[in-house]
Write a protein that holds these residues in place. Structure first.
Motif, mmCIF file in Angstrom:
data_model
loop_
_atom_site.group_PDB
_atom_site.id
_atom_site.type_symbol
_atom_site.label_atom_id
_atom_site.label_comp_id
_atom_site.label_asym_id
_atom_site.label_seq_id
_atom_site.Cartn_x
_atom_site.Cartn_y
_atom_site.Cartn_z
ATOM 1 N N GLU A 161 0.819 -1.209 0.000
ATOM 2 C CA GLU A 161 0.000 0.000 0.000
ATOM 3 C C GLU A 161 0.858 1.266 0.000
ATOM 4 O OE1 GLU A 161 -3.332 2.182 2.866
ATOM 5 O OE2 GLU A 161 -2.893 0.042 3.104
ATOM 6 N N ARG A 162 1.913 1.306 0.807
ATOM 7 C CA ARG A 162 2.760 2.488 0.900
ATOM 8 C C ARG A 162 3.751 2.593 -0.248
ATOM 9 N NH1 ARG A 162 2.789 5.349 5.758
ATOM 10 N NH2 ARG A 162 4.161 6.716 4.551
ATOM 11 N N GLY A 163 4.039 1.489 -0.899
ATOM 12 C CA GLY A 163 4.957 1.519 -2.032
ATOM 13 C C GLY A 163 6.413 1.355 -1.656
ATOM 14 N N PHE A 164 6.726 1.098 -0.399
ATOM 15 C CA PHE A 164 8.106 0.827 -0.013
ATOM 16 C C PHE A 164 8.126 0.061 1.304
ATOM 17 C CE2 PHE A 164 7.317 4.686 2.371
ATOM 18 C CZ PHE A 164 8.080 4.576 3.520
ATOM 19 N N ALA A 165 9.274 -0.595 1.546
ATOM 20 C CA ALA A 165 9.492 -1.331 2.791
ATOM 21 C C ALA A 165 10.564 -0.627 3.597
ATOM 22 C CB ALA A 165 9.918 -2.766 2.497
ATOM 23 N N LEU A 166 10.489 -0.766 4.908
ATOM 24 C CA LEU A 166 11.490 -0.222 5.824
ATOM 25 C C LEU A 166 12.129 -1.398 6.550
ATOM 26 C CD1 LEU A 166 12.815 2.186 7.368
ATOM 27 C CD2 LEU A 166 10.912 2.009 8.998
ATOM 28 N N ILE A 167 13.443 -1.549 6.416
ATOM 29 C CA ILE A 167 14.112 -2.637 7.115
ATOM 30 C C ILE A 167 14.976 -2.070 8.226
ATOM 31 C CG2 ILE A 167 16.039 -2.734 5.454
ATOM 32 C CD1 ILE A 167 15.934 -5.866 6.084
ATOM 33 N N VAL A 168 14.790 -2.633 9.423
ATOM 34 C CA VAL A 168 15.539 -2.225 10.607
ATOM 35 C C VAL A 168 16.297 -3.449 11.130
ATOM 36 C CG1 VAL A 168 13.983 -0.330 11.165
ATOM 37 C CG2 VAL A 168 13.502 -2.612 12.055
ATOM 38 N N GLU A 169 16.992 -3.265 12.267
ATOM 39 C CA GLU A 169 17.920 -4.323 12.677
ATOM 40 C C GLU A 169 17.317 -5.407 13.558
ATOM 41 O OE1 GLU A 169 22.191 -3.814 13.274
ATOM 42 O OE2 GLU A 169 21.791 -1.667 13.315
ATOM 43 N N GLY A 170 16.386 -5.089 14.452
ATOM 44 C CA GLY A 170 15.989 -6.088 15.429
ATOM 45 C C GLY A 170 14.512 -6.151 15.718
ATOM 46 N N TYR A 171 14.145 -7.150 16.542
ATOM 47 C CA TYR A 171 12.752 -7.374 16.912
ATOM 48 C C TYR A 171 12.131 -6.127 17.549
ATOM 49 C CZ TYR A 171 14.142 -12.333 16.620
ATOM 50 O OH TYR A 171 14.613 -13.545 16.207
ATOM 51 N N LEU A 172 12.808 -5.583 18.548
ATOM 52 C CA LEU A 172 12.234 -4.453 19.282
ATOM 53 C C LEU A 172 12.136 -3.205 18.401
ATOM 54 C CD1 LEU A 172 13.971 -4.987 22.728
ATOM 55 C CD2 LEU A 172 11.550 -5.319 22.197
ATOM 56 N N ASP A 173 13.072 -3.040 17.471
ATOM 57 C CA ASP A 173 12.975 -1.923 16.531
ATOM 58 C C ASP A 173 11.722 -2.058 15.662
ATOM 59 O OD1 ASP A 173 15.294 -0.716 17.399
ATOM 60 O OD2 ASP A 173 16.560 -1.749 15.951
ATOM 61 N N VAL A 174 11.454 -3.270 15.194
ATOM 62 C CA VAL A 174 10.262 -3.499 14.370
ATOM 63 C C VAL A 174 9.001 -3.189 15.170
ATOM 64 C CG1 VAL A 174 8.858 -5.262 13.224
ATOM 65 C CG2 VAL A 174 11.315 -5.190 12.840
ATOM 66 N N ILE A 175 8.935 -3.702 16.391
ATOM 67 C CA ILE A 175 7.743 -3.489 17.211
ATOM 68 C C ILE A 175 7.551 -2.009 17.500
ATOM 69 C CG2 ILE A 175 6.708 -3.977 19.468
ATOM 70 C CD1 ILE A 175 8.119 -6.706 19.382
ATOM 71 N N ALA A 176 8.657 -1.292 17.784
ATOM 72 C CA ALA A 176 8.573 0.147 18.026
ATOM 73 C C ALA A 176 8.052 0.881 16.794
ATOM 74 C CB ALA A 176 9.942 0.691 18.425
ATOM 75 N N CYS A 177 8.543 0.503 15.629
ATOM 76 C CA CYS A 177 8.087 1.143 14.379
ATOM 77 C C CYS A 177 6.600 0.906 14.153
ATOM 78 C CB CYS A 177 8.901 0.628 13.196
ATOM 79 S SG CYS A 177 10.587 1.264 13.113
ATOM 80 N N HIS A 178 6.156 -0.315 14.337
ATOM 81 C CA HIS A 178 4.732 -0.619 14.136
ATOM 82 C C HIS A 178 3.882 0.135 15.152
ATOM 83 C CE1 HIS A 178 4.506 -4.104 11.186
ATOM 84 N NE2 HIS A 178 5.798 -3.841 11.256
ATOM 85 N N GLY A 179 4.369 0.224 16.382
ATOM 86 C CA GLY A 179 3.629 0.974 17.392
ATOM 87 C C GLY A 179 3.537 2.452 17.069
ATOM 88 N N ALA A 180 4.518 2.958 16.301
ATOM 89 C CA ALA A 180 4.530 4.378 15.904
ATOM 90 C C ALA A 180 3.805 4.622 14.589
ATOM 91 C CB ALA A 180 5.973 4.863 15.793
ATOM 92 N N GLY A 181 3.209 3.577 14.033
ATOM 93 C CA GLY A 181 2.471 3.739 12.791
ATOM 94 C C GLY A 181 3.254 3.395 11.550
#
Length: 583
Positions: A247-267
């Motif tokens: 939907e957004r047209g791009f992916a964001l790749i980060v380093e770890g589990y907690l980074d992913v969860i933080a990103c999803h929690g921030a929208g």
């Protein structure tokens, strides 16, 4: 098992586009749908799905089959397992297998699901684990969404629970949940850790990652590779992120589990991460099925920056338009979010730069550009960066940035260009680039005889024209050996009467696989209309072709004195007369 009523019912009810679409981003291409092949790495799409025939075909690696074959290949499971999975999906009730007959994959999945329930329960019982989760700013809803759990610190809590529930610990060991000691007993692999379940793209648990709550090594422990899980092919939270990525047209790749969860929690719900391994070609290939763009956002330390550049190089090579988000020094996505909030993290993503800009930024920061020595070192390093860019147009965009650090910009742009071109020439002498593109082969011009044979085969499979096409399926009616093989296969599949089902069912009944693939390619590539007169013309064309072939053989016999008999001569004259009337 084609022809089995239960198999055909599952096939008929299953939408192959929906199944394949869980793994491949598909776009309409004529009557078919096209995407990047999930079975090999490619930059140009050569993978096609035909919803009418319920088949897939890759013109690059050659993979071909129906929805059962696709699931078998992509999930590495047996036909029976694929059938059961699809039957459950579409609501077809199959005769159940006994527990003893269940496959290894089923037993491993059951153990993984039971382990997840155990870890979730233990999190609710552990005050220290809950305090850790709250301290990381993860609300209960987000923890539940990602399935966070806790593995207690003593040695065999999970192993004992699984055994009591009837799971074989040997299967749990294959799933990476327990290890076997020298005495033959089993003990838990994960102890005293916050647990992160890892899901496949369909949302099924295939592995776990665990983080120590306090001090300890290793800080993170991941499941080993198993028959269900290969860390090179999996991205954490991809099952949650894939629709948002598209939907957004791009992916964001980060380093770890907690980074992913933080990103999803921030929208930022298009964030994913690797699983204890560097970003690789398989990860890039997985993302490219869903998007053309990637933003890399790794930790702002030396190791994170180097890893970001390596990931960007791999992503660019795979055909992803890639940018790198530069976090403030010493920060990771989780820490920046806690200190400055969602807006700061989103702004970092929005300001992401090209890999070349990112690398030049790092070089500028490492060198004292106010000194002639530092500037010279920067230029030498920057020239090597620019020389690695294959496009001269793109290289030229950065020339001025490098040249402005030389003493005189007006004259030294030429010097900078010369330095870059010299370095490019040096690189070119050291290696050669071979480019290959895999695309569906263009349709060659076909003779009238070939069109006639293919047209009759299409008619025999098409329910609308089967009444006219099937009676023409006589091997001796087809001059070409490759088409005669298909006729033999069709007649072998339906020896007593013509088929009654769809073209997809007819195709599925053909064997061997090579013959099925040949018939499949006829059905999906030929688009000439069929009709009663057209089919009669095809039959006439083949009759004339066979007469000509017989005449040529007889001419050869007549030219041989040993076979010049009245019978041969009379047959030759008869065919010659029929040929002249046919012409």
């Amino acid at each position: 098992m084609a022809g089995d009523p239960q198999v055909e019912e599952v096939r008929a009810r299953t939408d192959i586009l929906e199944v394949v679409g869980n793994y491949v981003r598909l776009r309409r291409s004529g009557k078919s749908f096209q995407g990047l092949c999930p079975f090999h790495n490619e930059k140009s799409p050569s993978f096609y799905v035909n919803p009418d025939l319920k088949t897939f075909r890759c013109f690059g690696c050659g993979k071909f089959g129906d929805v059962f074959t696709f699931l078998q290949e992509i999930e590495h499971i047996t036909f029976v397992e694929a059938l059961e999975r699809l039957a459950e999906r579409v609501g077809v009730r199959l005769v159940k297998r006994s527990p003893e007959a269940k496959g290894e994959a089923d037993a491993m999945r059951a153990a993984l699901d039971a382990a997840q329930a155990f870890f979730r329960e233990q999190l609710l019982r552990s005050q220290s684990a809950q305090e850790f989760v709250r301290a990381r700013g993860i609300p209960d809803g987000l923890a539940e969404r990602f399935g966070l759990g806790f593995a207690p610190g003593f040695g065999d809590a999970l192993a004992t629970t699984l055994q009591k529930q009837g799971h074989r610990l040997a299967d749990a060991a294959k799933a990476g949940l327990v290890d076997q000691g020298p005495d033959g007993g089993y003990y838990d692999k994960f102890r005293g850790r916050l647990m992160f379940p890892v899901f496949d793209p369909q949302g099924r648990i295939i592995a776990f990652g665990g983080r120590v709550l306090g001090v300890g090594e290793p800080k993170y422990l991941n499941s080993p590779d198993t028959p269900l899980f290969s860390k090179r092919n999996v991205l954490y939270a991809f099952h949650l992120a894939k629709s948002n990525i598209a939907e957004r047209g791009f992916a964001l790749i980060v380093e770890g589990y907690l980074d992913v969860i933080a990103c999803h929690g921030a929208g930022l719900e298009y964030a994913v991460a690797g699983l204890g391994t560097a970003f690789g070609e398989e990860h890039a290939s997985l993302l490219k099925r869903w998007t053309e763009k990637l933003v890399v956002m790794f930790d702002a330390d030396e190791a994170g920056r180097k890893a970001a550049l390596r990931a960007a190089q791999i992503a660019v090579a795979a055909g992803l338009r890639t940018r790198i988000a530069r976090l403030p020094d010493g920060e990771d996505p989780d820490s920046l979010l806690k200190k400055q909030g969602t807006g700061a993290l989103s702004a970092v993503v929005a300001r992401a730069s090209t890999p070349t800009d990112f690398e030049l930024d790092l070089l500028e920061a490492r060198h004292d550009l106010s000194s002639s020595e530092g500037a010279a070192e920067f230029v030498a390093a920057a020239v090597r960066v620019l020389a690695a860019i294959p496009s001269q147009v793109e290289r030229d965009r950065y020339i001025e940035r490098v040249a402005r650090h030389l003493p005189s910009f007006l004259t030294d742009r030429v010097r900078a260009e010369r330095l870059v071109h010299q370095e490019v020439a040096a690189l070119a002498r050291g290696k050669a680039v071979v480019r290959t593109e895999t695309r569906p082969s263009a349709l060659r011009t076909r003779s009238a005889v070939e069109k006639a044979q293919r047209g009759l085969l299409r008619a025999a499979c098409d329910p609308e024209w089967r009444g006219l096409g099937w009676p023409a399926l006589r091997p001796e009616q087809f001059p070409s050996p490759e088409y005669r093989e298909i006729v033999h296969a069709l007649l072998a599949a339906y020896p007593d009467m013509p088929p009654q089902g769809s073209a997809a069912e007819v195709l599925a009944s053909v064997s061997p696989a090579e013959t099925q693939r040949a018939l499949h390619d006829i059905l999906i590539t030929d688009s000439e209309p069929l009709g009663e007169q057209i089919l009669k013309d095809y039959l006439q064309c083949l009759t004339v072709a066979l007469q000509k072939a017989s005449r040529r053989r007889l001419q050869a016999d007549i030219s041989d004195a040993t076979t010049k008999t009245d019978a041969v001569w009379q047959e030759y004259c008869r065919l010659l007369g029929e040929q002249s009337r046919g012409d």
